[in-house]
Design a protein around this motif. Sequence first.
Motif, PDB file in Angstrom:
ATOM      1  N   TYR A 111       5.522   7.990   6.563  1.00 59.24           N
ATOM      2  CA  TYR A 111       6.271   8.453   5.718  1.00 59.24           C
ATOM      3  C   TYR A 111       6.255   9.439   4.999  1.00 59.24           C
ATOM      4  O   TYR A 111       7.956  10.258   4.218  1.00 59.24           O
ATOM      5  CB  TYR A 111       5.948   7.387   5.410  1.00 59.24           C
ATOM      6  CG  TYR A 111       7.019   6.608   3.890  1.00 59.24           C
ATOM      7  CD1 TYR A 111       8.072   5.597   4.171  1.00 59.24           C
ATOM      8  CD2 TYR A 111       6.842   6.968   2.690  1.00 59.24           C
ATOM      9  CE1 TYR A 111       8.956   5.186   3.396  1.00 59.24           C
ATOM     10  CE2 TYR A 111       7.666   6.396   1.603  1.00 59.24           C
ATOM     11  CZ  TYR A 111       8.280   5.312   2.067  1.00 59.24           C
ATOM     12  OH  TYR A 111       9.727   4.857   0.792  1.00 59.24           O
ATOM     13  N   HIS A 112       5.828  10.042   5.255  1.00 58.79           N
ATOM     14  CA  HIS A 112       5.534  11.504   4.268  1.00 58.79           C
ATOM     15  C   HIS A 112       6.176  12.045   4.930  1.00 58.79           C
ATOM     16  O   HIS A 112       6.547  13.461   4.209  1.00 58.79           O
ATOM     17  CB  HIS A 112       4.298  11.751   3.825  1.00 58.79           C
ATOM     18  CG  HIS A 112       3.828  12.127   2.602  1.00 58.79           C
ATOM     19  ND1 HIS A 112       3.514  13.550   3.533  1.00 58.79           N
ATOM     20  CD2 HIS A 112       3.763  12.054   1.509  1.00 58.79           C
ATOM     21  CE1 HIS A 112       3.245  14.486   2.056  1.00 58.79           C
ATOM     22  NE2 HIS A 112       3.315  14.106   0.847  1.00 58.79           N
ATOM     23  N   TYR A 138       5.768  14.062  12.023  1.00 60.24           N
ATOM     24  CA  TYR A 138       4.410  13.461  12.224  1.00 60.24           C
ATOM     25  C   TYR A 138       4.696  13.345  14.176  1.00 60.24           C
ATOM     26  O   TYR A 138       2.981  13.801  14.258  1.00 60.24           O
ATOM     27  CB  TYR A 138       4.488  11.790  12.351  1.00 60.24           C
ATOM     28  CG  TYR A 138       3.435  11.073  12.664  1.00 60.24           C
ATOM     29  CD1 TYR A 138       3.099  10.955  11.970  1.00 60.24           C
ATOM     30  CD2 TYR A 138       4.219  10.061  13.584  1.00 60.24           C
ATOM     31  CE1 TYR A 138       1.749   9.590  12.134  1.00 60.24           C
ATOM     32  CE2 TYR A 138       2.706   9.820  14.555  1.00 60.24           C
ATOM     33  CZ  TYR A 138       1.848   9.013  13.473  1.00 60.24           C
ATOM     34  OH  TYR A 138       0.807   8.508  14.373  1.00 60.24           O
ATOM     35  N   ARG A 139       5.461  13.726  14.366  1.00 65.43           N
ATOM     36  CA  ARG A 139       5.277  13.744  16.067  1.00 65.43           C
ATOM     37  C   ARG A 139       4.406  15.359  16.688  1.00 65.43           C
ATOM     38  O   ARG A 139       3.801  15.756  16.754  1.00 65.43           O
ATOM     39  CB  ARG A 139       6.943  13.922  16.894  1.00 65.43           C
ATOM     40  CG  ARG A 139       6.811  13.873  17.755  1.00 65.43           C
ATOM     41  CD  ARG A 139       8.122  13.350  18.909  1.00 65.43           C
ATOM     42  NE  ARG A 139       9.277  12.822  17.616  1.00 65.43           N
ATOM     43  CZ  ARG A 139       9.898  12.631  17.040  1.00 65.43           C
ATOM     44  NH1 ARG A 139      11.106  14.330  16.854  1.00 65.43           N
ATOM     45  NH2 ARG A 139      10.474  11.747  16.908  1.00 65.43           N
ATOM     46  N   GLN A 163       9.903   6.433  -3.841  1.00 63.55           N
ATOM     47  CA  GLN A 163      10.097   7.510  -3.188  1.00 63.55           C
ATOM     48  C   GLN A 163      11.206   8.253  -2.205  1.00 63.55           C
ATOM     49  O   GLN A 163      10.994   9.554  -1.712  1.00 63.55           O
ATOM     50  CB  GLN A 163       8.932   8.208  -3.384  1.00 63.55           C
ATOM     51  CG  GLN A 163       7.838   7.642  -4.506  1.00 63.55           C
ATOM     52  CD  GLN A 163       8.980   8.587  -6.126  1.00 63.55           C
ATOM     53  OE1 GLN A 163       8.671  10.035  -5.715  1.00 63.55           O
ATOM     54  NE2 GLN A 163       9.720   8.084  -6.888  1.00 63.55           N
ATOM     55  N   ALA A 164      12.139   7.601  -1.636  1.00 60.30           N
ATOM     56  CA  ALA A 164      12.841   7.658  -0.695  1.00 60.30           C
ATOM     57  C   ALA A 164      13.704   9.390  -1.591  1.00 60.30           C
ATOM     58  O   ALA A 164      13.925   9.399  -2.355  1.00 60.30           O
ATOM     59  CB  ALA A 164      13.556   6.943  -0.377  1.00 60.30           C
ATOM     60  N   LEU A 165      13.622  10.439  -0.712  1.00 63.37           N
ATOM     61  CA  LEU A 165      14.544  11.091  -0.429  1.00 63.37           C
ATOM     62  C   LEU A 165      16.047  11.069  -0.431  1.00 63.37           C
ATOM     63  O   LEU A 165      16.235  10.222   0.196  1.00 63.37           O
ATOM     64  CB  LEU A 165      14.190  12.420   0.414  1.00 63.37           C
ATOM     65  CG  LEU A 165      12.797  12.738   0.864  1.00 63.37           C
ATOM     66  CD1 LEU A 165      12.704  13.859   1.487  1.00 63.37           C
ATOM     67  CD2 LEU A 165      12.653  13.573  -1.174  1.00 63.37           C
ATOM     68  N   ASP A 166      16.720  11.672  -0.800  1.00 62.93           N
ATOM     69  CA  ASP A 166      18.697  11.210  -0.730  1.00 62.93           C
ATOM     70  C   ASP A 166      19.146  11.416   0.567  1.00 62.93           C
ATOM     71  O   ASP A 166      19.622  10.040   0.704  1.00 62.93           O
ATOM     72  CB  ASP A 166      19.055  13.014  -1.663  1.00 62.93           C
ATOM     73  CG  ASP A 166      19.050  12.784  -3.662  1.00 62.93           C
ATOM     74  OD1 ASP A 166      18.405  11.627  -3.987  1.00 62.93           O
ATOM     75  OD2 ASP A 166      19.871  13.542  -3.707  1.00 62.93           O
ATOM     76  N   ALA A 169       0.799  -1.021  -0.548  1.00 67.75           N
ATOM     77  CA  ALA A 169       0.125   0.130   0.339  1.00 67.75           C
ATOM     78  C   ALA A 169       0.776   1.058  -0.115  1.00 67.75           C
ATOM     79  O   ALA A 169       0.769   2.134  -0.310  1.00 67.75           O
ATOM     80  CB  ALA A 169      -1.439   0.271   1.242  1.00 67.75           C
ATOM     81  N   ILE A 170       2.364   0.995   0.512  1.00 65.67           N
ATOM     82  CA  ILE A 170       2.544   2.232   0.695  1.00 65.67           C
ATOM     83  C   ILE A 170       3.867   1.974  -0.192  1.00 65.67           C
ATOM     84  O   ILE A 170       3.532   3.843  -1.048  1.00 65.67           O
ATOM     85  CB  ILE A 170       3.885   2.001   2.168  1.00 65.67           C
ATOM     86  CG1 ILE A 170       3.314   2.322   3.311  1.00 65.67           C
ATOM     87  CG2 ILE A 170       4.996   3.509   1.515  1.00 65.67           C
ATOM     88  CD1 ILE A 170       4.366   1.781   4.359  1.00 65.67           C
ATOM     89  N   ILE A 171       3.509   1.477  -1.118  1.00 66.30           N
ATOM     90  CA  ILE A 171       4.752   1.901  -2.466  1.00 66.30           C
ATOM     91  C   ILE A 171       3.778   2.261  -3.372  1.00 66.30           C
ATOM     92  O   ILE A 171       3.427   2.724  -4.659  1.00 66.30           O
ATOM     93  CB  ILE A 171       4.822   0.551  -3.025  1.00 66.30           C
ATOM     94  CG1 ILE A 171       6.372  -0.214  -2.394  1.00 66.30           C
ATOM     95  CG2 ILE A 171       5.283   0.322  -4.627  1.00 66.30           C
ATOM     96  CD1 ILE A 171       6.775  -1.607  -2.861  1.00 66.30           C
ATOM     97  N   HIS A 172       2.056   1.704  -3.413  1.00 65.74           N
ATOM     98  CA  HIS A 172       1.459   1.853  -4.183  1.00 65.74           C
ATOM     99  C   HIS A 172       1.747   3.477  -3.943  1.00 65.74           C
ATOM    100  O   HIS A 172       1.297   4.250  -4.579  1.00 65.74           O
ATOM    101  CB  HIS A 172      -0.378   1.050  -3.934  1.00 65.74           C
ATOM    102  CG  HIS A 172      -0.968   1.410  -5.171  1.00 65.74           C
ATOM    103  ND1 HIS A 172      -2.112   3.102  -4.713  1.00 65.74           N
ATOM    104  CD2 HIS A 172      -1.605   1.259  -6.579  1.00 65.74           C
ATOM    105  CE1 HIS A 172      -2.959   3.408  -5.918  1.00 65.74           C
ATOM    106  NE2 HIS A 172      -1.937   2.084  -7.097  1.00 65.74           N
TER     107      HIS A 172
END
Length: 195
Positions: free
Chosen positions: A153-154, A160-161, A98-101, A62-65
């Motif tokens: 993740y986003h 998030y915290r 979609q990982a950032l550098d 679901a995350i990859i999607h």
Amino acid sequence: MSMVFRSIAVLLVVAACGSRPEFSAPRNLDNACAMAAERPAYFAAMRATEPRWGVPLPVQMAIIHAESRFIGDARTPHRWAAGVIPIGRQSSAFGYSQALDGTWDEYVRETNNTRARRDNIRDATDFIGWYSQKSLERNGIALTDARNLYLAYHEGHTGYRNGSYNAKPWLLGVADRVARRAVMYDEQLIACGRR
């Protein structure tokens, strides 16, 4: 055979030889069982990630999607100056996850996976597992909680915290869809005997 027809035929052959089918999306993104049959390497990668990091396969899916629609070389759109001059991409996000550098570099350092590539499904699923484990450690998010794992993740662990997602109704909608998709994928995989 005319010269134009020959030229077109050669171009089509060259284009077909240069394509990378593993970077294209599976045909049916709404059917986990069909995806498992079409792309067994994806499921081998996710099955390896599940016991290592504790993130269920349907949550990974679901995350990859949500992030790339299973397109291995996905990138964010270009930004434009004056509507016509490209000035770079919206972010450094790349690949299935979609990982950032910077986050990818942190993953590589911590896991000592120096050969990892964001366009490799095994590395991308391992990254998602690693990041989700960090979400559990840093924010107490259960590894089965697709909605909140996606929000972390986003937005990043600090975002998030701090609840930065609360100012983004569109993101809350995406997170809800991620949660529903994880349940749907889980039910489908159980029904076809792959869970």
